[in-house]
Write a protein that holds these residues in place. Structure first.
Motif, short mmCIF file in Angstrom:
data_model
loop_
_atom_site.label_atom_id
_atom_site.label_comp_id
_atom_site.label_asym_id
_atom_site.label_seq_id
_atom_site.Cartn_x
_atom_site.Cartn_y
_atom_site.Cartn_z
N ASP A 1 64.74 18.60 26.22
CA ASP A 1 64.22 17.55 25.35
C ASP A 1 62.90 17.94 24.69
O ASP A 1 62.59 17.51 23.60
CB ASP A 1 64.01 16.25 26.13
N MET A 2 62.11 18.78 25.37
CA MET A 2 60.80 19.12 24.84
C MET A 2 60.42 20.51 25.31
O MET A 2 60.79 20.93 26.41
CB MET A 2 59.77 18.11 25.33
N VAL A 3 59.68 21.23 24.47
CA VAL A 3 59.13 22.54 24.83
C VAL A 3 57.64 22.49 24.57
O VAL A 3 57.20 22.12 23.48
CB VAL A 3 59.78 23.68 24.00
N GLU A 4 56.85 22.84 25.59
CA GLU A 4 55.40 22.95 25.43
C GLU A 4 55.03 24.42 25.43
O GLU A 4 55.44 25.17 26.32
CB GLU A 4 54.67 22.23 26.57
N VAL B 1 49.11 25.27 22.83
CA VAL B 1 49.28 25.67 21.43
C VAL B 1 50.05 24.60 20.66
O VAL B 1 49.63 24.18 19.59
CB VAL B 1 50.01 27.02 21.34
N ALA B 2 51.19 24.16 21.20
CA ALA B 2 52.02 23.19 20.49
C ALA B 2 53.04 22.57 21.43
O ALA B 2 53.32 23.10 22.51
CB ALA B 2 52.74 23.85 19.32
N ALA C 1 59.98 16.26 16.20
CA ALA C 1 58.53 16.10 16.18
C ALA C 1 57.87 17.37 16.71
O ALA C 1 58.34 17.99 17.64
CB ALA C 1 58.11 14.91 17.02
N ALA C 2 56.77 17.74 16.08
CA ALA C 2 55.98 18.90 16.51
C ALA C 2 54.53 18.45 16.59
O ALA C 2 54.04 17.77 15.70
CB ALA C 2 56.13 20.06 15.54
N HIS C 3 53.86 18.86 17.64
CA HIS C 3 52.46 18.49 17.85
C HIS C 3 51.66 19.76 18.12
O HIS C 3 52.07 20.58 18.92
CB HIS C 3 52.32 17.54 19.03
#
Length: 83
Positions: free
Chosen positions: A59-62, A70-71, A78-80
């Protein structure tokens, strides 16, 4: 008496700096880390591109470089950026 001479031609050659090792954490629903993938890249932008390819698996990659976030990429697109 001793004389020390410096042989400039014998000085070591410094290789280019190695690529930075980044870590991409695959995060499932509920915030549970299910895996960590080491990534090697010459820049944050290159590491971001590599991490973005992993989003489909979870669901998400940090994306982290050492202690620096970094992101974060989410499955919904969505990208943060890190702080």
């Amino acid at each position: 008496m001793f004389h020390v001479t410096r042989d400039v031609a014998a000085s070591p050659v410094h290789p280019p700096a190695p690529a930075t090792t980044y870590r991409a954490f695959l995060v499932a629903r509920g915030g549970r880390i299910v895996d960590m993938v080491p990534l090697h890249a010459d820049s944050d932008d290159e590491a971001r591109r590599q991490a973005l390819e992993l989003v489909g698996e979870e669901d998400m990659v940090e994306l982290w470089a050492g202690l620096y976030a970094v992101a974060r990429f989410e499955r919904d697109g969505a990208a943060h950026s890190g702080s």
